[in-house]
Design an enzyme around this catalytic site. Sequence first.
Site, mmCIF file in Angstrom:
data_model
loop_
_atom_site.group_PDB
_atom_site.id
_atom_site.type_symbol
_atom_site.label_atom_id
_atom_site.label_comp_id
_atom_site.label_asym_id
_atom_site.label_seq_id
_atom_site.Cartn_x
_atom_site.Cartn_y
_atom_site.Cartn_z
ATOM 1 N N SER A 54 0.802 -1.225 0.000
ATOM 2 C CA SER A 54 0.000 0.000 0.000
ATOM 3 C C SER A 54 0.834 1.273 0.000
ATOM 4 O O SER A 54 0.286 2.372 0.027
ATOM 5 C CB SER A 54 -0.932 0.015 1.209
ATOM 6 O OG SER A 54 -0.180 0.101 2.404
ATOM 7 N N THR A 79 -1.389 3.199 3.442
ATOM 8 C CA THR A 79 -0.809 4.497 3.765
ATOM 9 C C THR A 79 0.026 4.468 5.034
ATOM 10 O O THR A 79 -0.405 3.934 6.049
ATOM 11 C CB THR A 79 -1.925 5.570 3.967
ATOM 12 O OG1 THR A 79 -2.791 5.537 2.862
ATOM 13 C CG2 THR A 79 -1.355 6.968 4.135
ATOM 14 N N THR A 97 1.696 7.035 0.074
ATOM 15 C CA THR A 97 0.842 5.887 -0.256
ATOM 16 C C THR A 97 0.881 5.582 -1.750
ATOM 17 O O THR A 97 1.168 6.465 -2.566
ATOM 18 C CB THR A 97 -0.615 6.193 0.156
ATOM 19 O OG1 THR A 97 -1.411 5.023 0.007
ATOM 20 C CG2 THR A 97 -1.237 7.302 -0.671
ATOM 21 N N ARG A 135 -6.872 8.681 -10.274
ATOM 22 C CA ARG A 135 -7.471 8.930 -8.955
ATOM 23 C C ARG A 135 -6.378 9.372 -7.957
ATOM 24 O O ARG A 135 -5.304 8.813 -7.887
ATOM 25 C CB ARG A 135 -8.153 7.659 -8.460
ATOM 26 C CG ARG A 135 -8.805 7.772 -7.081
ATOM 27 C CD ARG A 135 -7.905 7.278 -5.988
ATOM 28 N NE ARG A 135 -8.592 7.197 -4.689
ATOM 29 C CZ ARG A 135 -7.983 7.014 -3.531
ATOM 30 N NH1 ARG A 135 -6.675 6.862 -3.502
ATOM 31 N NH2 ARG A 135 -8.650 6.953 -2.409
ATOM 32 N N THR A 160 -5.594 7.803 7.606
ATOM 33 C CA THR A 160 -5.418 6.598 6.803
ATOM 34 C C THR A 160 -6.804 6.061 6.471
ATOM 35 O O THR A 160 -7.766 6.338 7.186
ATOM 36 C CB THR A 160 -4.594 5.546 7.569
ATOM 37 O OG1 THR A 160 -4.494 4.358 6.774
ATOM 38 C CG2 THR A 160 -5.229 5.183 8.896
ATOM 39 N N GLY A 161 -6.894 5.320 5.388
ATOM 40 C CA GLY A 161 -8.197 4.765 5.027
ATOM 41 C C GLY A 161 -8.684 5.317 3.698
ATOM 42 O O GLY A 161 -7.902 5.884 2.922
#
Length: 324
Positions: free
Chosen positions: A83, A186, A204, A214, A237-238
């Site tokens: 990631s 991330t 990330t 994106r 994060t997420g």
Amino acid sequence: MSQRRKFIKQSLMGSAFLIPGLEAVSRPIPSKETFSKPLILSTWNHGLSANEAAIHTLKSGGSILDAVEVGVKDTELDMDNLSVGLQGLPDREGITTLDASIMTGDGSCGSVAFVRQIKHPISLARAVMEKTPHVMLAGEGARQFAIAEGFPLEKEELSPKAAEAYNEWKKTSQYKPIINIENHDTIGMIGMDAEGNLAGSCTTSGLAYKMHGRVGDSPIIGAGLYVDNEVGAATATGLGESIIRICGAFLIVELMRQGRSPREACQEAVRRLISKNKNIKDIQAGFLAMNKEGEVGAFAVHPGFNYAQATLQKNVLIDSKSHF
Ligand code: GLY
């Protein structure tokens, strides 16, 4: 002492509950838990090794800015991490694109988005901050700047683990952006030096199998990262889209400015995120913050989020509380 005077005294001493018909009961103000400086926090378990690198940098005389850069460079090179960095999972065209940002507590900041072939996007973000009049460079422009600054261009090929995962994904090509503990993303790092100066970094490869082009929250100052020497620092994060919608990191710093603790500010950001995003059962996001006193807090939408916390004495992994 009259009941009224007792109640007022208790209210001043701590929080008090007046239950109709019953005497007021008070509970002591919870003592603040503060940690010694320097203090480094990073998202997820990959943060343990990143924190080590950051603390080592400080011990060797580096600045807090050097520490948060060197710290996350460790994760950018981690071949087991899918990631962060060029070994991260690609977009749905099979191309790995990277986002990163860096910021210091005086308001200096730099970021890169949708950048290809650069091993250390965090260092490129720092170069944007220090060598251009801009805050953010994206895509081909960021790559051209990297070439001009002498960053080597890496071969564009997926790591063996990423290639295997991508080939498996292509069997169904199901575009369902879910980030959870198995697919966590991330590294966000925030830190404070012995003098109380703050800095942060965030890097990330973004959402796995995202649409080409994106960009997530990580390179957006105020979404994935925000740092202010007057108040504190926060990182996220997420699922980036959910974090951008609420300007997550900036929101947390502003809530701390208004007197919330880092934990309360992160929890309020999660509450706000939940209120602004549909399909919350499919969305994981977590926030991590510190204030300038050395208090630490975190909160996530779902269980599973953890963070690494390092002082000069110890470096530990801590499970975050969550809304669900
Ligand atoms: N939080 C990283 C991303 O959504 O790209």
